[in-house]
Design a protein around this motif. Sequence first.
Motif, PDB file in Angstrom:
ATOM      1  N   GLN A   4      34.598  41.540  42.768  1.00  0.00           N
ATOM      2  CA  GLN A   4      35.800  42.399  43.094  1.00  0.00           C
ATOM      3  C   GLN A   4      35.035  43.916  43.668  1.00  0.00           C
ATOM      4  OE1 GLN A   4      37.977  43.687  39.702  1.00  0.00           O
ATOM      5  NE2 GLN A   4      39.825  44.208  41.131  1.00  0.00           N
ATOM      6  N   ALA A   9      38.717  47.830  41.944  1.00  0.00           N
ATOM      7  CA  ALA A   9      38.377  48.047  40.483  1.00  0.00           C
ATOM      8  C   ALA A   9      38.696  49.117  40.078  1.00  0.00           C
ATOM      9  CB  ALA A   9      36.973  47.617  40.129  1.00  0.00           C
ATOM     10  N   SER A  12      42.664  49.409  40.104  1.00  0.00           N
ATOM     11  CA  SER A  12      43.360  48.659  39.193  1.00  0.00           C
ATOM     12  C   SER A  12      43.326  49.156  37.779  1.00  0.00           C
ATOM     13  CB  SER A  12      42.586  47.125  38.848  1.00  0.00           C
ATOM     14  OG  SER A  12      43.093  46.669  38.186  1.00  0.00           O
TER      15      SER A  12
END
Length: 194
Positions: A4, A9, A12
């Motif tokens: 990712q 990341a 998120s």
Amino acid sequence: MSTQDPAEADRSFNRSMLVKLVVVAALMFGFGFALVPMYRAICQITGINNLVQRDATAREAKNTQVDMSRTISIEFDANARGPLGFRPEQRSLDVHPGEVTTVIYEVSNEQARTIQAQAIPSYAPKQATEYFKKIECFCFTQQTLTANETKRMPVVFVVDPKLPKDVKTITLSYTFFELNTPAPVVRGTAANPA
């Protein structure tokens, strides 16, 4: 093997943290609103901070036996917070336990505006609290005083004959304070010149 993107990341993680913080803030806000009814329920159950309930009814007071063999000295005290003049019309009185008695307090609004005020009673010695029964009292309700108004207010009470024999004096003290204290006016600032 999928990797990712570090920026994705972080986004998120930030979204997840934002959702958690919003949920926690909403729960704290709801708990703050729930405290008022919880506090009232706890006070009602335990009898703490019970200002508006009569200690005895007139009927209950008339049904008590007057103990003529004992005399209790009742001392009256008055304290005021804010723009109020407050005093008992007499400083002390001797009563027999079981005898219904009336005393008068006088409160004066010393301002040129209407105020809302409340009186809070206290007793000394502390053990006398449960034996000093108020039938009628200005402390049961908030008082509205118009500009420069003076009121004479009765307190009707009876001392329970079950008062321990070692208690010879009871002090009834009221603190009367203003409920709608106006916000202080700030003068002399650059935005609000004097």
